[in-house]
Enzyme design. Structure first.
Site, mmCIF file in Angstrom:
data_model
loop_
_atom_site.group_PDB
_atom_site.id
_atom_site.type_symbol
_atom_site.label_atom_id
_atom_site.label_comp_id
_atom_site.label_asym_id
_atom_site.label_seq_id
_atom_site.Cartn_x
_atom_site.Cartn_y
_atom_site.Cartn_z
ATOM 1 N N HIS A 258 8.620 36.751 -62.765
ATOM 2 C CA HIS A 258 7.889 38.011 -62.966
ATOM 3 C C HIS A 258 8.342 39.056 -61.952
ATOM 4 C CE1 HIS A 258 5.155 35.402 -65.291
ATOM 5 N NE2 HIS A 258 4.799 36.510 -65.920
ATOM 6 N N LYS B 288 3.611 41.403 -58.844
ATOM 7 C CA LYS B 288 2.612 40.441 -59.323
ATOM 8 C C LYS B 288 1.880 39.791 -58.145
ATOM 9 C CE LYS B 288 1.850 36.712 -62.630
ATOM 10 N NZ LYS B 288 0.578 37.314 -63.062
#
Ligand SMILES: NC(=O)c1ccc[n+]([C@@H]2O[C@H](COP(=O)([O-])OP(=O)(O)OC[C@H]3O[C@@H](n4cnc5c(N)ncnc54)[C@H](O)[C@@H]3O)[C@@H](O)[C@H]2O)c1
Ligand SMILES: O=C(O)C1=N[C@H](C(=O)O)CCC1
EC number: 1.17.1.8
Length: 233
Positions: free
Chosen positions: A130, A134
């Site tokens: 990701h 995040k």
């Protein structure tokens, strides 16, 4: 529908743009803990932060507002949210990943884990990648995948980040610029590798899934999953 957005960050803004295109109206954009009036909203969609999600969900259920939650990292309180929803006769849906592709991927993962369950030759490797903003690791999606492997494969009893322990689904969580969300499950033996992978190209798939879930939930009561929304058996 009149939609309240609880969390107006990357996902909240992506949902807003797509919801307006689908003919909905945004009646509330909430990006902090301030008190907000939910009375004008037909439904609320929560993509906020782990520390805020349960409070936001509870407020909605106490206010009789159906709530779609995609926030990850708060699931230690999931059973409390389910109990409150039942107590209030409310409407609640949570998914660690609302995209259609991942909903199908969850089913593939379950089937593959069952098929691999007796094959001692293979060890498993679960990777998620990701973007660098995040907050949680591993991703909620990776946890859902790992828990389903544990439920369906006789060898595995727990998951951990970066582990070599026996009977453990090891999850590697990588953070790279601008990656919306990639999940890959690999079964590796001495002679071959079998892998399944889902790659999100943008946040639009998550946003579309959450809006479709909201459209489906708005006139129902109960606790649901994306499998209910997409009628997957
Ligand atoms: N389920 C899915 O399909 C899916 C997809 C993408 C992201 N997510 C999850 O959604 C969440 C949000 O992701 P994002 O990329 O939009 O993050 P983001 O950081 O861009 O946005 C989160 C927003 O929540 C706000 N916020 C803080 N406290 C709040 C409160 N009390 N009430 C309401 N808002 C508050 C923050 O100010 C921020 O703007 C994360 O947990 C992420 O893992 C889930
Ligand atoms: O961008 C995020 O944050 C994402 N969070 C979800 C997760 O934790 O699995 C879904 C994918 C994107």
């Amino acid at each position: 529908m009149k939609i309240a957005l609880l969390g107006y960050g990357k996902m909240g803004k992506t949902i807003e743009a797509l919801a307006i295109k689908r003919g909905h109206t945004i009646v509330l954009r909430c990006d902090d803990t301030s008190e907000n009036d939910l009375k004008n909203a037909d439904i609320a969609i929560d993509f906020s932060i782990p520390e805020a999600a349960f409070n936001n969900i509870s407020k909605c259920l106490n206010n009789n507002t159906p709530i779609v939650s995609g926030t990850t990292g708060w699931l230690d309180k999931y059973n409390d949210a389910v109990a409150l929803c039942k107590d209030k006769d409310g409407a609640f849906i949570y998914a660690s990943n609302f995209s259609l592709g991942v909903t199908i991927f969850f089913e593939l993962n379950k089937t593959l884990a069952k098929m691999m369950s007796n094959l001692k030759e293979y060890t498993i490797d679960l990777e998620e990648i990701h973007h660098t903003q995040k907050l949680d690791a591993p991703s909620g999606t990776a946890i859902t995948l790992a828990e389903s492997i544990i439920d369906n494969h006789q060898k595995y009893t727990q998951w951990k980040l970066d582990s070599n322990a026996e009977n453990t689904v090891s999850i590697s969580a990588k953070r790279l610029d601008n990656v919306p969300g990639t999940h890959r499950i690999k079964y590796v033996s001495a002679v071959d590798t079998l892998e399944i992978k889902h790659t999100a190209h943008s946040r639009e798939g998550f946003a579309l899934g959450a809006i479709v879930a909201a459209e489906w939930l708005v006139d129902k009561t109960g606790v649901f999953t994306m499998k209910d929304v997409l009628n997957i058996r």
